[in-house]
Design a protein around this motif. Structure first.
Motif, mmCIF file in Angstrom:
data_model
loop_
_atom_site.group_PDB
_atom_site.id
_atom_site.type_symbol
_atom_site.label_atom_id
_atom_site.label_comp_id
_atom_site.label_asym_id
_atom_site.label_seq_id
_atom_site.Cartn_x
_atom_site.Cartn_y
_atom_site.Cartn_z
ATOM 1 N N LEU A 257 -52.600 72.310 74.301
ATOM 2 C CA LEU A 257 -51.118 71.562 75.435
ATOM 3 C C LEU A 257 -51.623 70.212 75.978
ATOM 4 O O LEU A 257 -52.926 70.060 76.753
ATOM 5 C CB LEU A 257 -50.771 72.963 76.358
ATOM 6 C CG LEU A 257 -49.483 72.191 77.417
ATOM 7 C CD1 LEU A 257 -48.503 71.868 76.981
ATOM 8 C CD2 LEU A 257 -49.699 73.075 78.870
ATOM 9 N N LEU A 258 -51.230 69.538 75.970
ATOM 10 C CA LEU A 258 -51.804 67.993 76.602
ATOM 11 C C LEU A 258 -50.308 67.530 77.893
ATOM 12 O O LEU A 258 -49.405 67.345 77.172
ATOM 13 C CB LEU A 258 -51.615 67.402 76.256
ATOM 14 C CG LEU A 258 -52.235 65.701 76.451
ATOM 15 C CD1 LEU A 258 -53.853 66.315 77.464
ATOM 16 C CD2 LEU A 258 -53.100 64.437 75.473
ATOM 17 N N SER A 259 -50.505 67.635 79.002
ATOM 18 C CA SER A 259 -49.521 67.123 79.944
ATOM 19 C C SER A 259 -50.402 65.877 80.366
ATOM 20 O O SER A 259 -51.136 66.077 81.118
ATOM 21 C CB SER A 259 -49.345 68.554 80.473
ATOM 22 O OG SER A 259 -48.688 69.474 80.381
ATOM 23 N N VAL A 260 -48.943 65.079 80.809
ATOM 24 C CA VAL A 260 -49.035 63.545 81.187
ATOM 25 C C VAL A 260 -47.531 63.141 82.182
ATOM 26 O O VAL A 260 -46.859 63.812 81.531
ATOM 27 C CB VAL A 260 -49.249 62.420 79.975
ATOM 28 C CG1 VAL A 260 -50.802 62.876 79.940
ATOM 29 C CG2 VAL A 260 -48.221 62.261 79.170
ATOM 30 N N PHE A 261 -47.781 62.154 82.706
ATOM 31 C CA PHE A 261 -46.895 61.846 83.018
ATOM 32 C C PHE A 261 -46.071 60.620 82.707
ATOM 33 O O PHE A 261 -47.026 59.587 81.739
ATOM 34 C CB PHE A 261 -47.044 61.672 84.372
ATOM 35 C CG PHE A 261 -46.873 62.696 85.989
ATOM 36 C CD1 PHE A 261 -48.374 62.731 86.458
ATOM 37 C CD2 PHE A 261 -45.576 63.058 85.960
ATOM 38 C CE1 PHE A 261 -48.825 63.916 86.689
ATOM 39 C CE2 PHE A 261 -46.041 64.384 87.045
ATOM 40 C CZ PHE A 261 -47.496 64.470 87.149
ATOM 41 N N LYS A 262 -45.213 60.484 82.519
ATOM 42 C CA LYS A 262 -44.460 59.492 82.014
ATOM 43 C C LYS A 262 -44.748 57.816 82.178
ATOM 44 O O LYS A 262 -45.181 57.536 83.561
ATOM 45 C CB LYS A 262 -42.634 59.252 82.425
ATOM 46 C CG LYS A 262 -41.960 57.813 81.753
ATOM 47 C CD LYS A 262 -40.225 58.213 82.205
ATOM 48 C CE LYS A 262 -40.425 56.591 81.959
ATOM 49 N NZ LYS A 262 -38.625 56.632 81.753
ATOM 50 N N GLY A 263 -45.825 57.189 81.739
ATOM 51 C CA GLY A 263 -46.044 55.905 81.334
ATOM 52 C C GLY A 263 -47.274 55.699 81.706
ATOM 53 O O GLY A 263 -48.279 55.294 81.584
ATOM 54 N N LYS B 5 -54.484 72.967 64.218
ATOM 55 C CA LYS B 5 -53.904 73.991 64.860
ATOM 56 C C LYS B 5 -52.979 73.935 65.978
ATOM 57 O O LYS B 5 -52.042 74.273 66.607
ATOM 58 C CB LYS B 5 -54.367 74.973 66.011
ATOM 59 C CG LYS B 5 -55.373 76.070 64.422
ATOM 60 C CD LYS B 5 -56.490 77.307 65.324
ATOM 61 C CE LYS B 5 -56.305 78.063 64.756
ATOM 62 N NZ LYS B 5 -57.474 78.902 64.936
ATOM 63 N N GLY B 6 -52.778 72.036 66.231
ATOM 64 C CA GLY B 6 -51.847 71.232 66.977
ATOM 65 C C GLY B 6 -51.601 71.633 68.382
ATOM 66 O O GLY B 6 -52.939 72.573 68.633
ATOM 67 N N THR B 7 -51.311 70.339 68.795
ATOM 68 C CA THR B 7 -50.849 69.789 70.234
ATOM 69 C C THR B 7 -50.190 69.563 70.487
ATOM 70 O O THR B 7 -49.387 69.002 70.171
ATOM 71 C CB THR B 7 -52.623 69.047 70.797
ATOM 72 O OG1 THR B 7 -53.345 69.131 70.395
ATOM 73 C CG2 THR B 7 -52.302 68.698 72.623
ATOM 74 N N THR B 8 -49.783 70.954 72.311
ATOM 75 C CA THR B 8 -47.795 70.493 72.122
ATOM 76 C C THR B 8 -48.702 69.328 73.235
ATOM 77 O O THR B 8 -49.448 69.505 74.116
ATOM 78 C CB THR B 8 -47.885 71.325 73.306
ATOM 79 O OG1 THR B 8 -47.938 72.881 71.810
ATOM 80 C CG2 THR B 8 -46.013 71.467 73.554
ATOM 81 N N LEU B 9 -47.597 67.727 72.875
ATOM 82 C CA LEU B 9 -47.586 66.868 73.981
ATOM 83 C C LEU B 9 -46.553 67.586 74.675
ATOM 84 O O LEU B 9 -45.403 67.304 74.759
ATOM 85 C CB LEU B 9 -47.906 65.386 73.655
ATOM 86 C CG LEU B 9 -47.650 64.323 74.381
ATOM 87 C CD1 LEU B 9 -49.287 64.191 75.598
ATOM 88 C CD2 LEU B 9 -47.309 63.077 73.459
ATOM 89 N N SER B 10 -46.393 67.360 76.211
ATOM 90 C CA SER B 10 -45.750 67.316 77.327
ATOM 91 C C SER B 10 -45.809 66.499 78.070
ATOM 92 O O SER B 10 -46.630 66.452 79.071
ATOM 93 C CB SER B 10 -45.683 68.813 77.606
ATOM 94 O OG SER B 10 -44.396 68.818 79.422
ATOM 95 N N VAL B 11 -44.607 65.045 78.054
ATOM 96 C CA VAL B 11 -44.353 64.363 79.386
ATOM 97 C C VAL B 11 -43.088 64.298 79.903
ATOM 98 O O VAL B 11 -42.148 64.961 79.829
ATOM 99 C CB VAL B 11 -43.592 63.087 78.136
ATOM 100 C CG1 VAL B 11 -44.311 61.491 79.475
ATOM 101 C CG2 VAL B 11 -45.368 62.648 76.843
ATOM 102 N N SER B 12 -43.118 63.931 81.440
ATOM 103 C CA SER B 12 -42.399 65.016 82.206
ATOM 104 C C SER B 12 -42.311 63.290 82.786
ATOM 105 O O SER B 12 -43.462 62.761 83.617
ATOM 106 C CB SER B 12 -43.169 65.577 83.098
ATOM 107 O OG SER B 12 -44.609 65.900 83.863
ATOM 108 N N SER B 13 -41.052 63.000 83.918
ATOM 109 C CA SER B 13 -41.060 62.194 84.050
ATOM 110 C C SER B 13 -42.050 62.612 86.031
ATOM 111 O O SER B 13 -41.567 63.827 86.547
ATOM 112 C CB SER B 13 -39.711 61.746 84.495
ATOM 113 O OG SER B 13 -38.452 63.142 84.884
#
Lengths: 110, 113
Positions: A10-16, A102-110
């Motif tokens: 899992l990779l979580s980042v902010f928009k931009g 195995k895949g990475t889930t990218l989650s982009v939040s504002s």
């Protein structure tokens, strides 16, 4: 042994923010590499392939044979980039031997 | 645009039942594949076919068989379904060539109870 490693589940980042999804491979031959993406409730689809050297939806990926890597990058993440991303390695000329990470889930939040 | 169609989106079957998953592609692709997709395990190849009546085992063929009687159709068969075969099954097709991308179906979510 041939394998594809995506070290982050899992990779979580902010928009931009910049995004880099890591992919390392192990293969003694000449690699053909791909990134596939699956958006929520959609089918898995090709995002890009290294031989095309193209940018799709702002994403690029450069094959680094020295580091045996094919990281997927985007300078400014968008919320619509949130998805599951798979790196894949083709092992033969026929295209019938494809190894997926195995895949990475990218989650982009504002 | 290539279309790969899987006959069922959701299936619920009982342990021991024989299960057929059907896949049809409309672009005259030589290669067809069956994968299962599980959280944390990624995509694992069950079987593939590079021509009519030809089949090759993938990484996890145990408990599965396949049939390719026509070029456009590739069937996955679970001879006797078990609970550990509960999964998302993805069919894909491609042209021969190592730069040819896979085109995937929407998937069949199989639950074995």
């Amino acid at each position: 042994a041939q394998r594809v490693t995506q070290p982050e589940k899992l990779l979580s980042v902010f928009k931009g923010a910049p995004v880099e999804l890591k992919c390392n491979y192990s293969y003694s031959g000449s690699p053909e590499l791909f990134w596939y993406v699956q958006y929520s409730r959609q089918r898995l689809q090709l995002l890009l392939r290294h031989i095309s050297r193209e940018s799709i939806k702002g994403f690029t990926a450069d094959l680094n044979k020295g580091e045996t890597s094919f990281h997927l990058k985007k300078p400014f993440a968008q919320e619509e980039d949130s998805a599951m991303y798979y790196c894949a390695l083709s092992l033969n000329q026929a295209g019938t031997a494809l190894i997926f990470g195995k895949g990475t889930t990218l989650s982009v939040s504002s | 645009d290539v279309k790969v169609t899987q006959s069922s989106r959701y299936l619920v079957k009982r342990t021991g039942e024989k299960v057929f998953l059907e896949c049809v592609q409309d672009m005259d692709h030589e290669n067809m594949f069956w994968y299962r997709q599980d959280p944390g395990l990624g995509l694992r190849l069950i079987y593939f076919s590079y021509d009519v009546k030809m089949k090759e085992k993938g990484d996890i063929p145990e408990g599965y068989s396949v049939s390719r009687e026509k070029k456009e159709r590739f069937s996955l068969i679970l001879e006797s379904a078990s609970t550990n075969q509960t999964s998302m099954y993805l069919c894909a097709s491609s042209r021969t060539g190592n730069n040819s991308p896979l085109h995937f179906g929407n998937g069949t979510r199989l639950t074995v109870t």
